[in-house]
Each structure stands twice: as structure tokens, then as C-alpha cells.
Design a protein around this motif. Structure first.
Motif, PDB file in Angstrom:
ATOM      1  N   MET A 920      11.161  50.764 -21.680  1.00 45.61           N
ATOM      2  CA  MET A 920      11.874  49.534 -22.041  1.00 45.61           C
ATOM      3  C   MET A 920      11.145  48.325 -21.471  1.00 45.61           C
ATOM      4  O   MET A 920      10.771  48.310 -20.298  1.00 45.61           O
ATOM      5  N   ILE A 921      10.962  47.318 -22.331  1.00 49.14           N
ATOM      6  CA  ILE A 921      10.299  46.074 -21.948  1.00 49.14           C
ATOM      7  C   ILE A 921      11.381  45.032 -21.683  1.00 49.14           C
ATOM      8  O   ILE A 921      12.284  44.836 -22.501  1.00 49.14           O
ATOM      9  N   THR A 922      11.285  44.366 -20.539  1.00 49.19           N
ATOM     10  CA  THR A 922      12.240  43.325 -20.179  1.00 49.19           C
ATOM     11  C   THR A 922      11.512  41.995 -20.091  1.00 49.19           C
ATOM     12  O   THR A 922      10.511  41.879 -19.369  1.00 49.19           O
ATOM     13  N   MET A 923      11.985  41.022 -20.872  1.00 50.85           N
ATOM     14  CA  MET A 923      11.440  39.677 -20.772  1.00 50.85           C
ATOM     15  C   MET A 923      12.120  38.961 -19.611  1.00 50.85           C
ATOM     16  O   MET A 923      13.357  38.950 -19.505  1.00 50.85           O
ATOM     17  N   LEU A 924      11.326  38.350 -18.740  1.00 47.79           N
ATOM     18  CA  LEU A 924      11.861  37.713 -17.554  1.00 47.79           C
ATOM     19  C   LEU A 924      12.367  36.311 -17.874  1.00 47.79           C
ATOM     20  O   LEU A 924      11.901  35.658 -18.812  1.00 47.79           O
ATOM     21  N   GLU A 925      13.316  35.892 -17.090  1.00 50.06           N
ATOM     22  CA  GLU A 925      13.886  34.554 -17.268  1.00 50.06           C
ATOM     23  C   GLU A 925      12.806  33.497 -17.085  1.00 50.06           C
ATOM     24  O   GLU A 925      11.961  33.594 -16.205  1.00 50.06           O
ATOM     25  N   GLY A 926      12.848  32.471 -17.930  1.00 50.96           N
ATOM     26  CA  GLY A 926      11.878  31.389 -17.848  1.00 50.96           C
ATOM     27  C   GLY A 926      10.653  31.588 -18.706  1.00 50.96           C
ATOM     28  O   GLY A 926       9.735  30.758 -18.674  1.00 50.96           O
ATOM     29  N   THR A 927      10.586  32.676 -19.465  1.00 49.92           N
ATOM     30  CA  THR A 927       9.435  32.901 -20.338  1.00 49.92           C
ATOM     31  C   THR A 927       9.401  31.825 -21.412  1.00 49.92           C
ATOM     32  O   THR A 927      10.392  31.565 -22.092  1.00 49.92           O
TER      33      THR A 927
END
Length: 1535
Positions: A920-927
Motif C-alpha cells: 500500500m502506497i500512502t501519500m503524505l500530508e503536504g504533497t
């Protein structure tokens, strides 16, 4: 009362000893016999032919009793006692009540020591401050005294009084000082008793307002600038100062001191007089100055009040002397307050300058800071030479100001001054006429002796001294009846009054003061007059008597409600002061009735029962407090049907299930009516089946025969072993006021074998691939029949199964076997038909499907894979978010546990996180927004697969979505599709141009809106129940398109879009309120919910992360927000929450452009309305044609999945407004017939839509003749429409739509020609001039020709004027061109100008460097609301839409507009329209979407400039280019 026997006529009547004005009467005892059907009683009564006064003393009462006992029989005596006391109690009770009544003469209350009341209250006290307590007493027993204040209705109350205690409180804050002068207040209190009639007394007294020290001293001069000679001796007087205080007595005494600062040591001051002395030798030269600060303060220190002032004393040469007064006036001057000679000198002063060479002086009458020091210029002065006279400037009033202190200043040429004070005393004169207080009436009872007090009158004189303000009273008339005390104003009776002879007197009273009047020249005193009404009060000296001796109330229904009025009895009494009280003395069995004590109305008190009592005989008594009378009331009860039927027995029956074999009765039901005593008679009972679903299966007739219509089902899921059928029995043949009883009938069914067995295994059944053949699962079945008709079951592969199934599977007894090995990669699941038979008779069998899934075993190696993830980041605020898994190409799909995931380079990405176990890929906050290529290494190892690894890449596209895109989004609800199907791309299709359904929708919308695909966002995909899918999207050029435009165009093109996508649309513009009462029972409004937390849809090679946005129904009517944004360039007004400062022409409350014009072939789209209990629509129209569709609110197309018929249309038919409304269950058409709308005039139309009524009015006419009313048809109560509101016409084919929706009336297809203004719906003002979507409109109704026509100018005259103007413009243009050619303008290369337009990418020419602004190419329109006519004149100046303009003409025209703009820059420079960098003051191109609203930017003309401008047209235009348009013009989407 005096009674006299008929046998003793010679006995002297004591009444004859009474005064002549009292009534004399004789009474006789009389026995009468009354016989009724049930009882026989002897009644004794007495009659009094004439009224007689009530005795006044207890002794006379005792004599009365003795007379009665001597001359009447015992029975008569007792009856007399009963009649006199009004009760059936003992004689002692009578004596007590009789004596109290006899002794209790109704006498008036009186105040204690009213003349001695002298209350006071301090000024400035808060409201509800205690003042005083008054007290009045009443000699009558058991009296309650109520207090009230007497004042005029227009007078503001300053006091309040407690009704029972007499406590007086303030209700006003008093101010004793200037300018209010509230030194005292007159208060009149009235005390009223509770006698019959109520009597009262009044007391008037003076409340003194006591001064408090609430004012600081005020210096009589604003500044003190004085002079002293340089040789002034020690202890010599230098000057004096004075200060006044508005307060009274000690609070007004002022003392002075010099503050110990600056030059204080040189002077001293007398603290009482304010005289300043020199206390140290002068050490300053002439021209220099001493400065001291003087403080004035009150001697009362609580609270401390003070004032300070600066005093400047200038040193002058010894040779310079100050002026001085000659023979100053030291004695006070006395003036009468009525002095009115304003030319007569009051005082004359003369002064000398003491400088021989400069003898001139200047006088000045100092204007003080209080009225006493001439602060209001009551006195004026006149200077003649060195002499000055003082005269009166305003009238004097002793009652306001009693003395004045005038300060006269004289100044010589050297600015040296001297002052002299003159005291003026004002003398009071008799100039006020006495006036009476508010009390205007009084009362005295009849038969009262002479000398009885009647009332007190009070009068006051506002003069200020006792010599003028003492008032005396006298009567001007009626002296033979009344007397008045000249000092107190107390009026007393001189005789005894009889109310029956005369019931009131108007008495005139004179109030005279004690000195000759100054208002008249005859030497007479001032007189005030007032007429007072003195009423003669009644006494209770007559008995009441009933109007009838017997009352009959016939046919009172036994089920009458409690408090139901049966009958009203009435007794009359000649005494108007008597209060008659009614009571039921006997016959009221079970307290069945009650009687109103004061009204005599007899009402039902308890439940009546005809079967118990059929008649009541009530003895009713009327009692006036001393006398009584009785009457008889007979109430007959009427029988009603109040007993429901009773069933004979409990009923049950057992029958076999299955088909109906005969029409015989199952049961015979019997019931009887208890109200019918004879059980053998016809009971008039009707029977029925209660439940609607049972009525389809059974029937019962009025004989009670219960029969089957259809067989009853015993078995599940819809059957029951026992059926409970509710049977209703109604009496009176079921009509009128029939009563019902319900009895359950139990029908039990015997089982037959009529159900086949079925599988009950838990499915799907898992069988792993690669396993050897063997037993798969034990088969389980069930049967709805009873056990004797069920197991044992037999199983087998159905004979109709495919050969593949028969080959691979077999059944032995109740076990399923696999005959072969399975490979999941060949086939993942099987559906096996199994026939199951039961053991019943006859045998039943059926086929059930067994769902078997081949379990996955990791037996295939993976290979490299690529996938794509698209994510919308709402407002850039998404938190850490799972966006999808790493995809590798692997035929196995249950092998996630055998894989490990890692970054290809081993270095994690800064904006993303990877779960090594799940991928699973998680996009981090602020991207941030952008496209990211993520590369991974995936390792796999299992029992059958050796360890190996491959690479995988994932392309992640992150796009930020502004809030405006969501707020202005359109929406579609698709039918019969899942979210995975909507976003996925088939894996077996390898072409690069294959799109998902989401992508195809995006392309179709871009094509429909004539914008680029990148300008369309499909950002929400939400799955609902029943395989429906909610999709939200937005589109923009420069600003985002309004949702009305998006939904309107999609709805109009719904069929084409469905064909392109091969999908069905259930709803365009998702509306949770569209289905009436689905979400709310009344008003319903959609509310859009938005979340920054995204959600994910995963489908192998593609994933989608969207915005969680959805609408919810709120059960309220949509109301305008408390604060709305200012539109069209308006700005919020400082300090006001909901007020805007607007540009000229935008006149709405939030800068809306409130008018729009139409020419009969256009339309405009606006926001839809919500479903409300009460919808109010108001608009103004100025028609120019008698036919046309003004407003349409309804569906834009026919949707067979949701064929809602709700609509509203407002049209003109031969000049009359016609309103058609359909709430979805029938149409109502309302035609206004009272006012025919004339061309060129403006009219207001008001429409009110309610649940039960529809109303239309014209020009606020509320007359019945001009109010058009209608009622909605059918059960629906709300207008449920989710389409845009359309004005001026509609692009919809209403004829075809009406045929599809079965409308009974189709609105006029012809558009409206005229102007529409000020549209408000539920107090919300519409921005009419800037619609979301429009065609052939005139924003603001501003066309110049229309303006002229609206003023009644002849058309030929207009054409002539236009022709002349055109000729002048041609001549002017020729002159300008010739002049420019002479200046060498023709030598300029046009390519140079074009080059400056094209080469805007040069350094320094970018948008940020030069602030490029397209608005420079535009001129600000002046919006004016105008009426207009004649479409031919209007259209003659319009460009043909097919005529492509030249870019040179366009730029030249824009330049000419700028040249003519008086507000533009005076520099005539090509850069103002050609270069990118000039003229912008607001922002760059990148801010065009954020600083404008929907209507600010309109670049429709870019579409006509050819292919080079296609990109700009896609970005900013709304109309398709001529060469690329795919929109059918006939559908009306040309903008």
C-alpha cells in the motif's frame, strides 16, 4: 326585609318610620303547592310588591326576625330564613349571614391622614427605589383594598404602586437640577374596595425630590485673564473669581483654594468669596505674567465635586491704570416676573478708563455657564460711549429662576479690565391659574345620611410663593345637594339620595388662588374650574327573580361531552349593584351537572347513562348576597348508540392447506347489539375483514359466513401455520354513528407436501486448485413443509447440467465430489446445479445452485507491472492518505502474503510511504500538485515458486482542487454500475487510447462545454445502494461554470451522453428532496457536505482517490444566509455585517444586477428553488408583447427512470398572467382576469405556493376580484424540481415533454418579450443580469433604442436621428484619418504592432513583471434599467452571429472605446491595449479565477478569431468556435 301577615294589617310597618325618600313596601306570606310526577311538595314563598331599603342596624335586624317569628307560621319562618340566607342550613347560619349582610353596608374606603403625606425621594436614584407607603381603611368587613395611580394616558408614569400593599416605588430617574428642574411631583393615588358596586377614595400629595451633591461647581467664566499694576501693594485685591453649583442648599455652597503649583506663593484667596489678594511683592516686569490654578469645591465632601481653572495675571506699568465703574450699583434690583418691556433699561452703569489720553472703554456682559449667570442671555446690554444699559432679553419666570448674578466687564485700550456684579431678584406674581388633578368622578351610595363624604378634589397653583399659590374651593352649582370644604376640597352630601330617582350629578367646582391675578386688570383672583361627575351608587334592596318558574332541557344525548352546555337559566335583579350567584340545590344525582356561578349556564359534569337515569329534576337557586329565588330545571336524557356489538363466542377452525374445493362457509360468525334488548330481533350487524391483505384471501357477508377467496399458504417464507384473521362487527348496519367490535378468528392449516427442498450450505464453497479429486462438501437442504413431508432428501447433478459440470463433479448420497484437479488460472468459479427431492407424497424436487470457488495457490511467477493512480487533493489539505497498491502482473491473486515490497533504489520517496507487507502506497500530508513516478522492487517466494523479484512502477498524478470547484459542481446519479467498473480499464485491452468510463465522461463533458479536457474535473465517485453511483464534476474557462449551467446542459444532452457512455442516468443534479416525503415530511433543502479526507477506489492497474462530497436533505426551508458576499465588484461596508457598497447600476442588496431583458427568442438559467411549506416568489415585469413564457421551473427532459411531472410556468396569454403549477399529482391553472398587462408599463407579480393553496396577485391588489387562487391537485403538497429556474423562455421542447409526462396543459413555447426586474424567492434577490446560462438577453435592460422607444418617441424619428449620427461619425472619421495620414501614421508597419502583441514572452514582459490585465481591453458597462420595444429596431444594430470579426477591427474598436473613456489614463499609448504589461492594477492572469465572479469575464468573441485563438477561447470563452463547434444550434446552446 319586613314581612307582614295577611291576617294582621293593623300592625305598624317600621318602614314607615324611615325617611320619605326610602322605598316603602309590604310583604305577605303565601303558601303554594307544587305537584310533579314524582314528588308532591308544598312551597312557601313571600312576595314584595315594591322594593324596600336594607336595614342599617343590628337592632333593626333583630326586630325584623321577631316580627317574622310572630306573624308567620313556623314553616313560613323557616322558609323565609332559607330564602333570606340562600341556604338550607340551620337558623343560626342564617343569623350569622343575615347579620353580616345587614351590618355590612357598602361604605367607601378612606385614606389615613392624606393631608399629612409629605414623602420625598432623592434625585438620581435608580428605578424601583422605595418612596412611601399609603394606607386606606374601609369600615365594611371582609374588604380588600386595591391601590392604583391616577394619571392621564399620555403621561409617562414616574411612580408605580403595589396593588395591595400601597407601597410606592419610582419608575423614573429624577433630576432636580438644570435643565430638568424636577423639584417636586404631584401623585394621585386611588383606593378601591371590592364591594358591589366598588367604591373608591383618592389622595393627592406632593413628592419632594431631594437634592444630592451630583453636580460639580462651574466657573462663571471660561477663562480668567486679568491685569495688575506693577506697584500693587501687598494684601491688595487683585481680582475675584466665582463658580456656581446647580445643586441645592449645602450642596451648592462653593469654596475656593489656590493649588500649590506654579506661582501660587504670590497670591492668596478668600475661600468663601473667591477674592484673590497679593501676598508677595511683584518681581516681574510689565508684560510678564503670573499663572495660578484655582480649585473650586463643594463643602459637602460626599461625594467630592470640584472644578479647576487656570488664572493668568499680567503685570502692567504703574502708569497704566485699569478702568473703574462710576457709582456702581450695589443693591439688588427687583423685577416682577411678568415684566415684558424689553426696551426699558433695567440698570445703567458708567465707567472711566483712568487713562486721560485714552478715554475709550468697551463693556461686556459676561455670559456665565449657568442660567443664573446669564448663560442663556436672559439679559442683554447696549453701550453708548462710556455708558452701558442692561435690558431684558427674555421673559422671566419666578418658578424657574429666582435670582440672577450679572457680571459686567469694562476694558480700556490697554486691555486692563474691571468687573462689577449686579444682583437681580425676581419677584413672584400671580400668573398661574389653579388646575385640578386627574380625578374627575366620585360616588355616594343611595340612602346614605347627610354629611356622608363623597369625594375629595385637589387643585394646585404653580406660583412660587404662598402669597399666590394657596387655593380655596367652592361649588359653582348644586349647592342644595353638596357642600365643599374650601380648604381641603372634601365634598359631602347635604341630603339623602335615591338612585331610582336620579343616578348622577354633574358638579362644577371652582378653585381660586389667594391674590389678585396678574393676568387680568380687573383685580380678580385666578379661577380654575372643573366639572366632576358624582354617581349615586346602588344598594341591594331588591330580590332576584327567575324569568321562568320551570326550564326544560329535552333530548340531551347520553354521550354528551363533559362541559357541554345543557341550558342557561337567567335571573333578573333591579339592583345593578347586585352580583347574582347561581347554584344547584337538589336533584343533581351523581353530580351529573354543574352550573356557572355567575352565568347560570348548566353544563355536563359527569358521564351520563340513559340506561341508569332517564330524567333529572334540578332545583336551581339565584342568590344576590341577601335575597334568593329558586326555579326548577328538568333535563331529559336521550338514548344513543353507545354500546359496541358483542361476539357470541371465541372462533377457531382447522382446514387443509391447498386449493379451494368448495364455496362453503369456513365459519359462521355471530354478534349482537347490547342496545337492542330483544336478542331474537334483527341486530343490524354488518361484518367485515379488518386487514387489507386478508381481504384478498377471505370474505365475509352480513350473515357472518366466512369464506376463502384464495388458498391460504402454510409454509414459509410468506405462509403461516395459523392465520389470525380480524373480523369487525358494526351495529346500525354500519352507517351513521355505528360502533365496532373486532374479534380475532384463528384458522389453522393442515400441511400438505407442496414445497420442494433447497440447499442451505454456506456459500461460496472453497476448493483449492491442484488438489487431487475427492470429497468437497456435505450437501445440506431444508424443506418448508412439515417433517413428514421433508427429509430424507436425495441429491444429484441436474440432468440439464453442462457436460463440463457432469465430468468434473459427482454426488454420492449427500456428498459432492471433485472428479478432476482444478487450475484457478483456467477457471476461478463454478455454479453447479443440484436437484434435490424430498420424501413426501407426492414427492417434490427442485434445482439449487451451489457456488464453488477454486481457491488460489501461488503457482505462477509474477512479472513487471505498471499502474496509474489519480488523486484529487481538496484544497491541498489531504492528510496522510492510502492511495493504492503497487501492481505487478501475476496470474495468482491470493498471493499477497508471499510478496515483499520495497523502493527500487532503497531510498524512500519524500512525499510517499510504502507498506512493505501489503504494497500500500500512502501519500503524505503536504504533497504538492504534480505527477510522480514511483519505482519499486517486489520479491516473491512460495512453496511452488522460487524466490525472484521484479520491478514495478506507479505513476501518481496529484491535482489540487479548489473549494470553488466543489461548490460549483454538477452531479449525475448513474444507474446499474459499480465504482470499480466506472474507474477501471480492462486489463486485456492493450491500446493506449482505451479509457475508463470516468475518462470517457470527462472527454464528453469537455466536448459538451467546449473546453479542454484539463479544464474538466470528475472528482467524486460514490457508491450507493442498488448499484447507483453518484458522480460530481466541475468545469471552467476562467471562472468555474455555475452548477445551473453544468446541470442544465447535461440534462439537455442526457440522451446523447447515455449513448456515448453506454450508461443510464437516474438523475441529473442529485437532489435528495426530489421524491416527496422520502427524506422529509415538510420543507426540504439539499446541503452539500465536503471533506478534506479523501477516499480510495482500487482496481489493479488504475486507482482513483477522490473528494468526499455529497448532498444531504435538511428538513428546513432554504433561507438566505445571514451574510452574503458582495457581488459584481461590490465591497463590504465597514462596520456593517450585511451591507455592500456597489458600482453604479448594481442596485441589489448585495450588488446584484436586478434586471434582464428578453426579445422573445431567448432564455436565462438561474439557481433552482427548494421545496418549502411556503414559497414566496415576487418579480416585476414590463412586457412589450401580450404573449410569452415569463418563467419556467420544471424538467429539462424526459427521464423514463424517474418520470417526475412537477413543474411551474408563468406566462402571458393575451396580456393576462397565467400560472400553471403541478405538484406531481395533477395540474392547476390560474388565470388572472382583473388586470390586463399593457405594453410599456411595469407590473409586480407575487406568487405564493403553499401545501393547500396557490395564490397569484398583480400589483399587490388584495381585493377578491383581483386575487387569483387555486388548490393543488392530488395528494402531493410540494413543488419538487431540481432543474434550473428559467426566465424569458426555455430551450426545452415543452410540447414533446408535456406529451411524455401527460401534462393537461402545455405552457407557451414562445419566449417573453420585455424586461424582468427584482426577482426574489423567499427573500433572496436573484442576480438577473448575470445568469449562469443565457441566450439573446439584455443584461440590465440597457439598450439605447429601447430606452428611446420606452419614452414614446416615434420610430421614424429615431431612425432619422441614428442616420444623422452615422453621417456625422463618418465625416469625423474621415477628418481624423486625414489628419493621422499627415502625421505619418500610415508609414507605421502594422507588423510592428502585431509583433508587440505576439512577443509577450520577452524578459520583462511577463505577467508578473508587468501585471498584464485583459480588462484594459474592456470598458465598464453602465447598467441602467430601461423599458424597450420593437425587436426589429434592436436587432438591426446586432452583428450576425455567423459574421467573423477582424482582429484589427476588434483592437481598433477597443482603442476607440479607451479613447472615449473619460476615466481612463490621459496618455494615448498603444501599450495600453497592445502590450502585456501596462494598465493592470489588480493582479496577473493567474488570479483571474480567484478575484472574479461568474459574470465579470465574458470573452465569447474569442471563439470567432480563428484557430490561433482556440486556446484562449477554450480557457476563457463559453461559446464554441465556428469551426470546431459540436453543439446543435437548434437546441439553443449558442451563448
Amino acid at each position: 326585609m319586613l314581612l307582614k301577615s295577611q291576617n294582621n294589617d293593623n300592625i305598624a310597618n317600621p318602614a314607615q318610620q324611615q325617611p320619605h325618600h326610602q322605598h316603602k313596601r309590604k310583604c305577605r306570606c303565601q303558601a303554594t303547592t307544587t305537584t310533579t310526577t314524582t314528588t308532591r311538595t308544598t312551597r312557601y314563598s313571600y312576595t314584595c310588591p315594591r322594593p324596600q331599603p336594607r336595614p342599617l342596624h343590628r337592632l333593626l335586624a333583630i326586630t325584623l326576625v321577631l316580627i317574622i317569628s310572630s306573624h308567620c307560621t313556623p314553616a313560613l319562618f323557616v322558609e323565609a330564613l332559607h330564602a333570606g340566607t340562600g341556604s338550607s342550613s340551620s337558623a343560626s347560619s342564617f343569623q350569622m349571614g343575615a347579620f353580616d349582610s345587614i351590618a355590612g353596608d357598602n361604605r367607601k374606603p378612606a385614606f389615613k391622614n392624606c393631608a399629612g403625606y409629605a414623602p420625598s425621594v432623592k434625585e438620581e436614584q435608580p428605578e424601583n427605589t422605595y418612596v412611601f407607603t399609603v394606607q386606606a381603611v374601609d369600615p365594611d368587613p371582609n374588604q380588600e383594598i386595591h391601590y392604583s395611580l391616577v394619571q392621564s394616558a399620555s403621561e409617562r408614569p414616574k411612580f408605580s404602586i403595589h396593588e395591595t400593599s400601597g407601597v410606592i416605588m419610582t419608575s423614573h430617574i429624577f433630576d432636580r437640577d438644570e435643565p430638568i428642574h424636577e423639584k417636586f411631583v404631584f401623585v394621585t393615588v386611588q383606593a378601591t374596595d371590592n364591594g358591589l358596586p366598588p367604591l373608591d377614595d383618592v389622595c393627592t400629595f406632593n413628592v419632594t425630590i431631594v437634592d444630592i451633591n451630583d453636580n460639580p461647581p462651574v466657573f462663571n467664566k471660561a477663562r480668567y485673564d486679568e491685569s495688575m499694576s506693577e506697584n500693587t501693594m501687598l494684601d491688595a485685591v487683585v481680582m475675584s473669581i466665582s463658580a456656581s453649583d446647580f445643586d441645592d442648599r449645602n450642596n451648592s455652597i462653593v469654596e475656593y483654594e489656590i493649588l500649590r503649583e506654579r506661582d501660587f506663593q504670590y497670591f492668596r484667596i478668600d475661600k468663601e468669596s473667591g477674592i484673590i489678594y497679593l501676598s508677595r511683592p511683584i518681581d516681574k516686569r510689565p508684560g510678564q505674567m503670573y499663572t495660578i490654578n484655582v480649585r473650586a469645591y463643594n463643602i459637602v465632601p460626599d461625594p467630592l465635586q470640584e472644578a479647576r481653572i487656570e488664572v493668568r495675571i499680567r503685570v502692567v506699568e504703574s502708569s497704566i491704570k485699569s478702568p473703574s465703574f462710576v457709582d456702581p450699583i450695589d443693591e439688588p434690583i427687583y423685577l416682577k416676573e411678568d415684566l415684558n418691556n424689553f426696551s426699558q433699561p433695567i440698570a445703567t452703569l458708567r465707567a472711566v478708563s483712568n487713562m486721560p489720553d485714552k478715554p475709550e472703554v468697551i463693556f461686556e456682559l459676561i455670559t456665565g455657564r449657568t442660567e443664573q449667570t446669564n448663560g442663556k442671555n436672559t439679559f442683554v446690554f447696549n453701550q453708548i460711549g462710556n455708558e452701558v444699559t442692561i435690558k431684558l432679553g427674555k421673559s422671566l419666570d419666578y418658578e424657574g429662576i429666582t435670582d440672577y448674578t450679572l457680571t459686567m466687564s469694562v476694558r480700556n485700550t490697554f486691555e486692563l479690565a474691571a468687573e462689577h456684579q449686579i444682583k437681580i431678584k425676581v419677584e413672584d406674581v400671580n400668573d398661574n391659574i389653579p388646575f385640578f388633578t386627574e380625578v374627575k368622578s366620585g360616588t355616594i351610595l343611595e340612602n346614605e345620611p347627610p354629611g356622608t363624604p363623597v369625594m375629595q378634589v385637589r387643585a394646585f397653583d404653580m406660583d412660587g410663593t404662598p402669597a399666590n399659590n394657596i387655593v380655596s374651593f367652592e361649588l359653582a352649582d348644586n349647592q342644595e345637594f353638596f357642600a365643599i370644604d374650601p380648604n381641603t376640597g372634601n365634598i359631602t352630601a347635604l341630603t339623602t339620595f335615591d338612585r331610582e330617582e336620579r343616578d348622577f350629578y354633574n358638579v362644577k367646582v371652582s378653585a381660586t388662588d389667594n391674590s389678585p391675578s396678574s393676568l387680568f386688570d380687573n383685580g380678580d383672583h385666578n379661577h380654575g374650574y372643573q366639572v366632576f361627575r358624582i354617581s349615586i351608587g346602588d344598594k341591594n334592596d331588591h330580590p332576584p327573580h327567575f324569568q321562568k318558574s320551570m326550564y326544560l332541557a329535552d333530548k340531551l344525548l347520553e354521550d354528551a361531552n363533559t362541559n357541554f352546555e345543557v341550558i342557561e337559566v337567567k335571573a333578573d335583579d333591579e339592583d345593578n349593584a347586585s352580583q347574582i350567584v347561581y347554584s344547584i340545590e337538589s336533584g343533581n344525582v351523581g353530580d351529573a351537572f354543574k352550573i356557572g356561578l355567575k352565568t347560570g349556564k348548566i353544563t355536563v359534569n359527569q358521564r351520563l347513562d340513559y340506561e341508569t337515569i332517564t330524567e333529572y329534576v334540578l332545583i336551581v337557586r339565584a342568590f344576590d348576597g341577601f335575597y334568593a329565588d329558586n326555579t326548577t330545571v328538568v333535563v331529559k336524557i336521550e338514548d344513543v348508540n353507545d354500546n359496541p356489538p358483542v361476539f357470541m363466542e371465541e372462533y377457531s377452525k382447522t382446514i387443509p392447506e391447498g386449493p379451494i374445493l368448495s364455496n362453503d362457509c369456513i365459519l359462521i360468525i355471530k354478534a349482537y347489539d347490547p342496545d337492542i334488548k330483544d336478542r331474537t330481533a334483527d341486530q343490524h350487524i354488518t361484518y367485515s375483514i379488518v386487514k387489507e391483505d386478508h381481504k384478498k384471501l377471505l370474505t365475509i357477508d352480513n350473515s357472518g359466513c366466512l369464506r376463502l377467496i384464495h388458498p391460504l399458504d402454510r409454509d414459509p417464507p410468506n405462509g403461516h401455520k395459523s392465520w389470525q384473521v380480524l373480523i369487525s362487527a358494526s351495529d346500525q348496519d354500519g352507517v351513521g354513528t355505528s360502533l365496532k367490535s373486532v374479534k380475532p378468528v384463528i384458522i389453522t392449516l393442515e400441511d400438505i407436501n407442496d414445497n420442494a427442498p433447497f440447499l442451505i450450505n454456506q456459500m461460496p464453497v472453497i476448493w483449492e486448485e491442484n488438489r487431487n479429486p475427492g470429497q468437497v462438501v456435505q450437501l445440506l437442504a431444508n424443506d418448508y413443509d412439515e417433517p413428514q413431508n421433508g427429509p430424507p432428501f436425495t441429491f444429484g447433478i441436474d440432468s440439464d447440467a453442462s457436460s463440463d459440470i457432469k465430468t468434473k463433479f459427482s454426488i454420492d448420497n449427500d456428498y459432492l465430489f471433485a472428479n478432476v484437479q482444478f487450475d484457478r488460472e483456467v477457471q476461478k468459479e463454478y455454479f453447479i446445479p443440484i436437484r434435490i427431492s424430498d420424501a413426501g407424497v407426492p414427492k417434490q424436487s427442485s434445482v439449487s445452485i451451489l457456488h464453488l470457488i477454486i481457491g488460489d495457490v501461488n503457482d505462477n511467477a509474477m512479472s513487471e507491472g505498471s499502474s496509474r493512480i489519480f488523486m484529487y487533493n481538496y484544497k491541498g489539505e489531504a492528510p496522510d492518505t492510502d492511495i493504492g497498491r503497487v501492481f505487478v502482473d501475476d496470474e495468482d491473486d491470493w498471493d499477497l502474503d508471499d510478496k515483499m515490497f520495497e523502493w527500487k533504489t532503497g531510498i524512500p520517496h519524500e512525499q510517499f510511504r510504502l507498506n512493505p507487507s501489503t504494497g500500500m502506497i500512502t501519500m503524505l500530508e503536504g504533497t504538492s500538485e504534480g505527477e510522480y513516478l514511483l519505482e519499486f522492487k517486489v520479491t516473491e517466494e512460495s512453496i511452488l515458486i522460487t524466490r525472484h523479484w521484479v520491478y514495478a512502477d506507479v505513476t501518481v498524478i496529484v491535482r489540487e482542487l479548489p473549494e470553488e470547484a466543489v461548490d460549483k459542481s454538477g452531479s449525475i446519479r448513474f444507474y446499474n454500475i459499480t465504482k470499480e467498473e466506472f474507474i477501471s480499464v480492462p486489463r486485456d485491452v492493450q491500446a493506449d487510447d482505451v479509457f475508463s468510463l470516468k475518462d470517457r465522461l470527462q472527454h464528453s463533458l469537455a466536448k459538451l462545454f467546449n473546453t479542454s479536457v484539463s479544464n474538466v474535473d470528475v472528482f467524486t465517485v460514490l457508491q450507493n445502494e442498488n448499484r447507483t453511483l453518484d458522480v460530481r464534476y466541475s468545469a471552467h474557462g476562467s471562472p468555474y461554470y455555475a452548477p445551473e449551467k453544468l446541470n442544465g446542459m447535461v440534462a439537455q444532452s442526457q440522451q446523447r451522453l447515455e449513448n456515448e457512455l453506454d450508461l443510464q442516468m437516474l438523475m441529473v443534479n442529485i437532489d435528495e428532496c426530489l421524491i416527496e416525503r422520502l427524506k422529509c415530511e415538510s420543507s426540504c433543502t439539499n446541503e452539500l457536505h465536503k471533506s478534506s479526507v479523501p477516499y480510495m477506489i482500487y482496481s489493479n492497474t488504475s486507482s482513483f482517490v477522490g473528494v468526499n462530497a455529497f448532498v444531504q436533505a435538511q428538513c428546513v426551508c432554504e433561507a438566505p444566509p445571514s451574510t452574503s458576499p458582495c457581488l459584481n465588484g461590490g465591497s463590504r461596508r465597514y462596520g456593517e455585517n450585511d451591507a455592500c457598497d456597489c458600482i453604479d447600476g448594481f442596485t441589489g442588496p448585495h450588488c446584484e444586477l436586478v434586471s434582464v431583458g428578453f426579445y422573445g427568442n431567448g432564455y436565462a438559467f438561474y439557481e433552482p428553488i427548494s421545496a418549502c411549506d411556503n414559497t414566496r416568489i415576487s418579480l416585476e415585469i414590463a412586457p412589450q408583447h401580450e404573449q410569452g413564457l415569463i418563467m419556467y421551473l420544471g424538467p429539462l427532459n424526459y427521464n423514463p427512470l424517474l418520470p417526475l411531472t412537477d413543474f411551474l410556468s408563468l406566462e402571458l396569454d393575451k396580456g393576462y398572467p397565467v400560472l400553471s403549477v403541478d405538484y406531481g399529482s395533477g395540474m392547476v391553472r390560474i388565470k388572472h382576469q382583473h388586470i390586463q398587462l399593457q405594453a410599456g408599463r411595469s407590473y409586480q407579480l407575487d406568487i405564493i405556493l403553499q401545501r393547500a393553496s396557490i395564490e397569484m396577485t398583480v400589483d399587490n391588489c388584495r381585493l377578491s376580484t383581483c386575487m387569483s387562487l387555486g388548490a393543488p391537485q392530488g395528494p402531493n403538497e410540494f413543488l419538487n424540481v431540481n432543474a434550473p429556474l428559467q426566465l424569458g423562455g426555455t430551450p426545452v421542447d415543452l410540447v414533446q415533454l408535456g406529451r411524455q409526462l401527460n401534462w393537461t396543459h402545455v405552457p407557451n413555447q414562445q419566449g417573453f418579450f420585455g424586461c424582468v426586474r427584482n426577482l426574489t424567492i423567499n427573500e433572496r434577490t436573484y442576480n438577473l443580469g448575470l445568469p449562469s446560462l443565457s441566450r439573446n438577453i439584455d443584461s440590465g435592460c440597457q439598450r439605447a433604442v429601447a430606452v428611446a422607444v420606452s419614452f414614446g418617441i416615434d420610430r421614424n424619428f429615431i431612425i432619422a436621428i441614428i442616420t444623422c449620427i452615422a453621417l456625422l461619425l463618418i465625416i469625423l472619421l474621415a477628418v481624423v484619418v486625414q489628419k493621422k495620414q499627415k502625421n505619418g501614421w500610415h508609414e507605421k508597419d502594422i507588423d510592428d504592432i502585431r509583433e508587440t502583441i505576439i512577443n509577450y514572452e520577452d524578459e520583462g514582459g511577463g505577467e508578473r513583471d508587468t501585471d498584464y490585465d485583459l480588462n484594459v481591453l474592456r470598458t465598464q458597462p453602465l447598467y441602467e434599467e430601461k423599458l424597450y420595444k420593437d425587436p426589429h429596431a434592436l436587432q438591426s444594430g446586432m452583428r450576425d452571429p455567423n459574421d467573423i470579426p477582424d482582429i484589427g477591427d476588434f483592437l481598433g474598436g477597443k482603442k476607440e472605446n479607451c479613447d472615449r473613456d473619460t476615466g481612463a489614463n490621459t496618455v494615448d499609448d498603444v501599450r495600453h491595449y497592445a502590450y502585456e504589461g501596462d494598465g493592470n492594477s489588480d493582479g496577473s492572469l493567474s488570479s483571474l479565477a480567484s478575484c472574479t465572479d461568474d459574470g465579470d469575464l465574458n470573452f465569447d468573441y474569442l471563439s470567432n478569431f480563428g484557430p490561433r485563438f482556440r486556446k484562449l477561447a477554450d480557457m476563457y470563452g463559453e461559446e464554441p468556435s465556428d469551426t470546431d463547434s459540436n453543439v446543435d444550434d437548434e437546441q439553443g446552446w449558442r451563448i
